[in-house]
Design a protein around this motif. Sequence first.
Motif, PDB file in Angstrom:
ATOM      1  N   LYS A  11       3.467  -1.150  -5.283  1.00 30.45           N
ATOM      2  CA  LYS A  11       4.471  -2.174  -5.014  1.00 30.45           C
ATOM      3  C   LYS A  11       4.159  -2.896  -3.712  1.00 30.45           C
ATOM      4  O   LYS A  11       3.553  -2.334  -2.805  1.00 30.45           O
ATOM      5  CB  LYS A  11       5.874  -1.544  -4.917  1.00 30.45           C
ATOM      6  CG  LYS A  11       6.332  -0.856  -6.193  1.00 30.45           C
ATOM      7  CD  LYS A  11       7.741  -0.298  -6.060  1.00 30.45           C
ATOM      8  CE  LYS A  11       8.214   0.323  -7.371  1.00 30.45           C
ATOM      9  NZ  LYS A  11       9.608   0.826  -7.267  1.00 30.45           N
ATOM     10  N   ARG A  12       4.631  -4.141  -3.658  1.00 30.72           N
ATOM     11  CA  ARG A  12       4.525  -4.936  -2.438  1.00 30.72           C
ATOM     12  C   ARG A  12       5.914  -5.187  -1.880  1.00 30.72           C
ATOM     13  O   ARG A  12       6.876  -5.388  -2.623  1.00 30.72           O
ATOM     14  CB  ARG A  12       3.844  -6.285  -2.708  1.00 30.72           C
ATOM     15  CG  ARG A  12       2.388  -6.179  -3.138  1.00 30.72           C
ATOM     16  CD  ARG A  12       1.746  -7.571  -3.182  1.00 30.72           C
ATOM     17  NE  ARG A  12       0.348  -7.490  -3.595  1.00 30.72           N
ATOM     18  CZ  ARG A  12      -0.071  -7.685  -4.835  1.00 30.72           C
ATOM     19  NH1 ARG A  12       0.824  -7.961  -5.783  1.00 30.72           N
ATOM     20  NH2 ARG A  12      -1.344  -7.615  -5.135  1.00 30.72           N
ATOM     21  N   ASP A  13       6.021  -5.192  -0.556  1.00 29.13           N
ATOM     22  CA  ASP A  13       7.283  -5.547   0.089  1.00 29.13           C
ATOM     23  C   ASP A  13       7.695  -6.961  -0.295  1.00 29.13           C
ATOM     24  O   ASP A  13       6.850  -7.828  -0.530  1.00 29.13           O
ATOM     25  CB  ASP A  13       7.143  -5.465   1.617  1.00 29.13           C
ATOM     26  CG  ASP A  13       7.225  -4.035   2.136  1.00 29.13           C
ATOM     27  OD1 ASP A  13       7.769  -3.178   1.417  1.00 29.13           O
ATOM     28  OD2 ASP A  13       6.751  -3.786   3.256  1.00 29.13           O
ATOM     29  N   ALA A  59       8.939  -8.374  -2.879  1.00 29.66           N
ATOM     30  CA  ALA A  59       8.614  -8.915  -4.203  1.00 29.66           C
ATOM     31  C   ALA A  59       9.836  -8.726  -5.095  1.00 29.66           C
ATOM     32  O   ALA A  59      10.551  -7.726  -4.986  1.00 29.66           O
ATOM     33  CB  ALA A  59       7.406  -8.214  -4.793  1.00 29.66           C
ATOM     34  N   GLY A  79       4.845  -8.246  -8.226  1.00 23.01           N
ATOM     35  CA  GLY A  79       4.362  -7.396  -7.141  1.00 23.01           C
ATOM     36  C   GLY A  79       4.441  -5.921  -7.445  1.00 23.01           C
ATOM     37  O   GLY A  79       4.270  -5.084  -6.564  1.00 23.01           O
ATOM     38  N   GLU A 131      -5.899  -5.452  -2.398  1.00 20.31           N
ATOM     39  CA  GLU A 131      -4.800  -6.230  -2.986  1.00 20.31           C
ATOM     40  C   GLU A 131      -3.538  -6.181  -2.126  1.00 20.31           C
ATOM     41  O   GLU A 131      -2.515  -6.756  -2.495  1.00 20.31           O
ATOM     42  CB  GLU A 131      -4.482  -5.705  -4.396  1.00 20.31           C
ATOM     43  CG  GLU A 131      -5.610  -5.915  -5.386  1.00 20.31           C
ATOM     44  CD  GLU A 131      -5.909  -7.393  -5.604  1.00 20.31           C
ATOM     45  OE1 GLU A 131      -4.948  -8.177  -5.730  1.00 20.31           O
ATOM     46  OE2 GLU A 131      -7.104  -7.759  -5.645  1.00 20.31           O
ATOM     47  N   LYS A 132      -3.627  -5.476  -1.006  1.00 21.91           N
ATOM     48  CA  LYS A 132      -2.543  -5.448  -0.005  1.00 21.91           C
ATOM     49  C   LYS A 132      -1.224  -4.917  -0.568  1.00 21.91           C
ATOM     50  O   LYS A 132      -0.138  -5.469  -0.328  1.00 21.91           O
ATOM     51  CB  LYS A 132      -2.343  -6.841   0.605  1.00 21.91           C
ATOM     52  CG  LYS A 132      -3.591  -7.392   1.278  1.00 21.91           C
ATOM     53  CD  LYS A 132      -3.311  -8.679   2.009  1.00 21.91           C
ATOM     54  CE  LYS A 132      -4.587  -9.300   2.561  1.00 21.91           C
ATOM     55  NZ  LYS A 132      -5.388  -8.375   3.359  1.00 21.91           N
ATOM     56  N   TYR A 133      -1.309  -3.848  -1.328  1.00 24.28           N
ATOM     57  CA  TYR A 133      -0.092  -3.162  -1.743  1.00 24.28           C
ATOM     58  C   TYR A 133       0.470  -2.382  -0.562  1.00 24.28           C
ATOM     59  O   TYR A 133      -0.273  -1.945   0.324  1.00 24.28           O
ATOM     60  CB  TYR A 133      -0.377  -2.229  -2.925  1.00 24.28           C
ATOM     61  CG  TYR A 133      -0.487  -2.971  -4.240  1.00 24.28           C
ATOM     62  CD1 TYR A 133       0.650  -3.394  -4.909  1.00 24.28           C
ATOM     63  CD2 TYR A 133      -1.736  -3.269  -4.786  1.00 24.28           C
ATOM     64  CE1 TYR A 133       0.548  -4.089  -6.114  1.00 24.28           C
ATOM     65  CE2 TYR A 133      -1.841  -3.968  -5.988  1.00 24.28           C
ATOM     66  CZ  TYR A 133      -0.693  -4.375  -6.640  1.00 24.28           C
ATOM     67  OH  TYR A 133      -0.796  -5.074  -7.820  1.00 24.28           O
ATOM     68  N   ASP A 134       1.782  -2.198  -0.552  1.00 24.54           N
ATOM     69  CA  ASP A 134       2.451  -1.546   0.583  1.00 24.54           C
ATOM     70  C   ASP A 134       2.903  -0.127   0.276  1.00 24.54           C
ATOM     71  O   ASP A 134       3.107   0.663   1.200  1.00 24.54           O
ATOM     72  CB  ASP A 134       3.677  -2.376   1.008  1.00 24.54           C
ATOM     73  CG  ASP A 134       3.293  -3.751   1.490  1.00 24.54           C
ATOM     74  OD1 ASP A 134       2.572  -3.836   2.496  1.00 24.54           O
ATOM     75  OD2 ASP A 134       3.713  -4.749   0.866  1.00 24.54           O
TER      76      ASP A 134
END
Length: 330
Positions: free
Chosen positions: A136-138, A140, A145, A167-170
């Motif tokens: 997950k991404r912040d 989104a 995301g 991919e800059k997932y958080d």
Amino acid sequence: MSNKIKVLLSRVGDTNFKAAFSNIRADARASHRLTPVVACDTFLSMLKYGCAFSDYHLFHFYEKNASQRAAFLTLTENNRLIQALNNVAYRPVFEAKTRFAREFAPYLHRDCLLLAGSGDNEVLAFLQRHGVVFAKRDFAFGGKGVKRLSVGDFSGEEALVRYLREEKYDLIEELIDQHPALSAFCPTSVNTVRIATILDGDEIAVPYAIFRCGRDGDVDNVSSGGFSANIDPVSGVIISSAMSRGEERCETHPVTGAVFRGFQMPMWDRVLELVREAAKICPEVRYVGWDVAYNHDGPLLVEGNYHPGHMAFQLCDLTGRKHLFEKYLK
């Protein structure tokens, strides 16, 4: 009146006119009226009821009288409700998925790892424990995301770690082992309940609840092709047909054949207990839309929404429910 005009002008300025006038033409055909007449009625409704172009179209205002229209919670009123009940300084508590995971950890009931503060060895160990994860991404929304990732789809855990970094997932989470009663609707998605709470002094009201399930993908959001149906918040029984994007309505799931109306959500008393406990964690945000999933052992929090929408719980049966919020709007 001047404030209403300002809101109307700002809304018009943000409008996708191609989509808006396509809806107006569709509404004119449905109501057997001239397009300019429906266009004028749309603008007047935006001014009188605080609705958006999409509210007028999706709530079928073109076939409703004044009292029926006034019964709907519209976009402007929903925004006013949130401004009245929620302190915007605490919005990141809910919209940054990493912060939500920290603040509400006791209610998640699954293994989670924040990537920014974790070394590659920690991520590798997590992937070795859980061969399939949700990344997950912040900040989104709407199922965007969020991606289901399997180690088996990569050359190994190290390759998946590189992918997550690139991919800059958080955040990564253990896959929820979904309760079989909910998997019966769509086994490929985590099917959830959106249930709202309002903290009102010592009381916690539950104005509405919605069941959401996927069609045949990884997410259950209507915006991503899933379905939603109204739940009686007292009993936990689905009380409407299901609706999907494009106003598709159905009594049974088109892929699995599961019946929506009359389905009893499992362990409903525990769902209510869960969200009422969670509602006390951040009292500065009084109105929250919680997304609750089920594993084999019971309900758990997926996320909380600082800005609950006003559409889904009124769309499934095209019934206005502003009365649920009147005391807070005043």
